[in-house]
Design a protein around this motif. Structure first.
Motif, PDB file in Angstrom:
ATOM      1  N   TRP A  48       0.831  -1.203   0.000  1.00 50.37           N
ATOM      2  CA  TRP A  48       0.000   0.000   0.000  1.00 50.37           C
ATOM      3  C   TRP A  48       0.867   1.255   0.000  1.00 50.37           C
ATOM      4  O   TRP A  48       0.606   2.212  -0.722  1.00 50.37           O
ATOM      5  CB  TRP A  48      -0.951  -0.021   1.194  1.00 50.37           C
ATOM      6  CG  TRP A  48      -1.911   1.118   1.176  1.00 50.37           C
ATOM      7  CD1 TRP A  48      -1.921   2.192   2.009  1.00 50.37           C
ATOM      8  CD2 TRP A  48      -3.001   1.305   0.277  1.00 50.37           C
ATOM      9  NE1 TRP A  48      -2.951   3.029   1.684  1.00 50.37           N
ATOM     10  CE2 TRP A  48      -3.632   2.506   0.618  1.00 50.37           C
ATOM     11  CE3 TRP A  48      -3.503   0.562  -0.793  1.00 50.37           C
ATOM     12  CZ2 TRP A  48      -4.732   3.005  -0.058  1.00 50.37           C
ATOM     13  CZ3 TRP A  48      -4.608   1.050  -1.471  1.00 50.37           C
ATOM     14  CH2 TRP A  48      -5.211   2.252  -1.105  1.00 50.37           C
ATOM     15  N   HIS A  69     -10.381  -0.306  -0.518  1.00 48.45           N
ATOM     16  CA  HIS A  69     -10.049   0.977   0.101  1.00 48.45           C
ATOM     17  C   HIS A  69     -11.270   1.900   0.127  1.00 48.45           C
ATOM     18  O   HIS A  69     -11.576   2.502   1.154  1.00 48.45           O
ATOM     19  CB  HIS A  69      -8.893   1.627  -0.658  1.00 48.45           C
ATOM     20  CG  HIS A  69      -8.601   3.026  -0.231  1.00 48.45           C
ATOM     21  ND1 HIS A  69      -8.094   3.333   1.007  1.00 48.45           N
ATOM     22  CD2 HIS A  69      -8.754   4.200  -0.883  1.00 48.45           C
ATOM     23  CE1 HIS A  69      -7.939   4.647   1.100  1.00 48.45           C
ATOM     24  NE2 HIS A  69      -8.335   5.193  -0.035  1.00 48.45           N
ATOM     25  N   ARG A  70     -11.972   1.984  -0.997  1.00 44.42           N
ATOM     26  CA  ARG A  70     -13.170   2.823  -1.059  1.00 44.42           C
ATOM     27  C   ARG A  70     -14.233   2.332  -0.076  1.00 44.42           C
ATOM     28  O   ARG A  70     -14.878   3.113   0.615  1.00 44.42           O
ATOM     29  CB  ARG A  70     -13.710   2.885  -2.490  1.00 44.42           C
ATOM     30  CG  ARG A  70     -12.839   3.731  -3.408  1.00 44.42           C
ATOM     31  CD  ARG A  70     -13.497   3.960  -4.759  1.00 44.42           C
ATOM     32  NE  ARG A  70     -13.602   2.757  -5.557  1.00 44.42           N
ATOM     33  CZ  ARG A  70     -12.661   2.312  -6.398  1.00 44.42           C
ATOM     34  NH1 ARG A  70     -11.545   2.993  -6.556  1.00 44.42           N
ATOM     35  NH2 ARG A  70     -12.845   1.216  -7.084  1.00 44.42           N
ATOM     36  N   ALA A  77     -13.670   0.682   2.695  1.00 41.84           N
ATOM     37  CA  ALA A  77     -13.183   0.978   4.045  1.00 41.84           C
ATOM     38  C   ALA A  77     -13.434   2.439   4.416  1.00 41.84           C
ATOM     39  O   ALA A  77     -13.795   2.738   5.561  1.00 41.84           O
ATOM     40  CB  ALA A  77     -11.700   0.645   4.162  1.00 41.84           C
ATOM     41  N   GLU A  78     -13.269   3.327   3.453  1.00 40.26           N
ATOM     42  CA  GLU A  78     -13.541   4.747   3.708  1.00 40.26           C
ATOM     43  C   GLU A  78     -15.019   4.967   4.031  1.00 40.26           C
ATOM     44  O   GLU A  78     -15.356   5.680   4.980  1.00 40.26           O
ATOM     45  CB  GLU A  78     -13.122   5.601   2.511  1.00 40.26           C
ATOM     46  CG  GLU A  78     -11.631   5.653   2.287  1.00 40.26           C
ATOM     47  CD  GLU A  78     -10.895   6.382   3.393  1.00 40.26           C
ATOM     48  OE1 GLU A  78     -11.401   7.408   3.885  1.00 40.26           O
ATOM     49  OE2 GLU A  78      -9.797   5.912   3.772  1.00 40.26           O
ATOM     50  N   ARG A  79     -15.908   4.365   3.238  1.00 37.52           N
ATOM     51  CA  ARG A  79     -17.358   4.481   3.500  1.00 37.52           C
ATOM     52  C   ARG A  79     -17.717   3.860   4.840  1.00 37.52           C
ATOM     53  O   ARG A  79     -18.478   4.426   5.623  1.00 37.52           O
ATOM     54  CB  ARG A  79     -18.169   3.821   2.377  1.00 37.52           C
ATOM     55  CG  ARG A  79     -18.218   4.598   1.095  1.00 37.52           C
ATOM     56  CD  ARG A  79     -19.239   4.044   0.110  1.00 37.52           C
ATOM     57  NE  ARG A  79     -19.201   2.605  -0.087  1.00 37.52           N
ATOM     58  CZ  ARG A  79     -18.410   1.965  -0.953  1.00 37.52           C
ATOM     59  NH1 ARG A  79     -17.597   2.641  -1.720  1.00 37.52           N
ATOM     60  NH2 ARG A  79     -18.460   0.654  -1.070  1.00 37.52           N
ATOM     61  N   TRP A  80     -17.194   2.712   5.113  1.00 35.50           N
ATOM     62  CA  TRP A  80     -17.467   1.996   6.348  1.00 35.50           C
ATOM     63  C   TRP A  80     -17.012   2.836   7.550  1.00 35.50           C
ATOM     64  O   TRP A  80     -17.731   2.964   8.539  1.00 35.50           O
ATOM     65  CB  TRP A  80     -16.734   0.652   6.318  1.00 35.50           C
ATOM     66  CG  TRP A  80     -16.783  -0.114   7.597  1.00 35.50           C
ATOM     67  CD1 TRP A  80     -17.844  -0.780   8.134  1.00 35.50           C
ATOM     68  CD2 TRP A  80     -15.700  -0.291   8.515  1.00 35.50           C
ATOM     69  NE1 TRP A  80     -17.490  -1.364   9.326  1.00 35.50           N
ATOM     70  CE2 TRP A  80     -16.163  -1.085   9.585  1.00 35.50           C
ATOM     71  CE3 TRP A  80     -14.374   0.128   8.535  1.00 35.50           C
ATOM     72  CZ2 TRP A  80     -15.360  -1.444  10.652  1.00 35.50           C
ATOM     73  CZ3 TRP A  80     -13.564  -0.239   9.597  1.00 35.50           C
ATOM     74  CH2 TRP A  80     -14.076  -1.014  10.630  1.00 35.50           C
ATOM     75  N   SER A  81     -15.819   3.428   7.457  1.00 39.69           N
ATOM     76  CA  SER A  81     -15.284   4.242   8.544  1.00 39.69           C
ATOM     77  C   SER A  81     -16.191   5.446   8.822  1.00 39.69           C
ATOM     78  O   SER A  81     -16.466   5.756   9.995  1.00 39.69           O
ATOM     79  CB  SER A  81     -13.883   4.722   8.176  1.00 39.69           C
ATOM     80  OG  SER A  81     -13.375   5.563   9.171  1.00 39.69           O
ATOM     81  N   ARG A  82     -16.656   6.101   7.773  1.00 42.05           N
ATOM     82  CA  ARG A  82     -17.562   7.241   7.962  1.00 42.05           C
ATOM     83  C   ARG A  82     -18.871   6.804   8.608  1.00 42.05           C
ATOM     84  O   ARG A  82     -19.408   7.467   9.473  1.00 42.05           O
ATOM     85  CB  ARG A  82     -17.835   7.934   6.617  1.00 42.05           C
ATOM     86  CG  ARG A  82     -16.667   8.763   6.130  1.00 42.05           C
ATOM     87  CD  ARG A  82     -17.041   9.625   4.939  1.00 42.05           C
ATOM     88  NE  ARG A  82     -17.534   8.882   3.793  1.00 42.05           N
ATOM     89  CZ  ARG A  82     -16.771   8.354   2.843  1.00 42.05           C
ATOM     90  NH1 ARG A  82     -15.450   8.482   2.912  1.00 42.05           N
ATOM     91  NH2 ARG A  82     -17.305   7.707   1.832  1.00 42.05           N
ATOM     92  N   GLN A  83     -19.376   5.651   8.181  1.00 39.89           N
ATOM     93  CA  GLN A  83     -20.627   5.136   8.733  1.00 39.89           C
ATOM     94  C   GLN A  83     -20.471   4.790  10.214  1.00 39.89           C
ATOM     95  O   GLN A  83     -21.360   5.075  11.019  1.00 39.89           O
ATOM     96  CB  GLN A  83     -21.042   3.895   7.947  1.00 39.89           C
ATOM     97  CG  GLN A  83     -22.509   3.795   7.728  1.00 39.89           C
ATOM     98  CD  GLN A  83     -22.844   2.639   6.808  1.00 39.89           C
ATOM     99  OE1 GLN A  83     -22.028   1.769   6.508  1.00 39.89           O
ATOM    100  NE2 GLN A  83     -24.067   2.614   6.354  1.00 39.89           N
TER     101      GLN A  83
END
Length: 112
Positions: free
Chosen positions: A38, A100-101, A103-109
């Motif tokens: 990464w 990655h995308r 994970a970003e959505r999941w983190s915001r949720q």
């Protein structure tokens, strides 16, 4: 009669068959391997820069992973620049982008 699946050259940890997916998952499942891949997504880094990017991981572990990734054809030593992804490594890193995308959505949720 169906064709037999293509296998890796030798069996790997956790697999008696040596199937390519098992070989790849074995490599990627080793500590710091995914992080190294990464961190190299944007360009070459020296082993010291990689170690810093990997939260000061042990130099021995980083060097071992770099050797394994080179042997697997996923990274290469770039003259004067340290380590970089090979074309195959870049292709593999592209497969990480949907994760990655997500994970970003999941983190915001989870934060909201």
């Amino acid at each position: 009669m169906p064709k037999r699946p293509i296998t890796a050259k030798k069996p790997v940890r956790g697999s008696r068959t040596g199937r390519p997916i098992m070989a790849l998952l074995d490599i990627l499942g080793r500590r710091w391997t995914l992080r190294i891949m990464w961190e190299l997504r944007e360009g070459s880094l020296t082993s010291r820069a990689l170690r810093t990017a990997c939260d000061e991981a042990s130099p021995t572990v980083i060097q071992t992973r770099l050797s394994e990734l080179r042997e697997a054809g996923l990274i290469e030593l770039v003259q004067g620049d340290g380590y970089g992804l090979t074309e195959l490594g870049k292709e593999l890193n592209e497969t990480f982008l949907p994760l990655h995308r997500f994970a970003e959505r999941w983190s915001r949720q989870m934060a909201g």
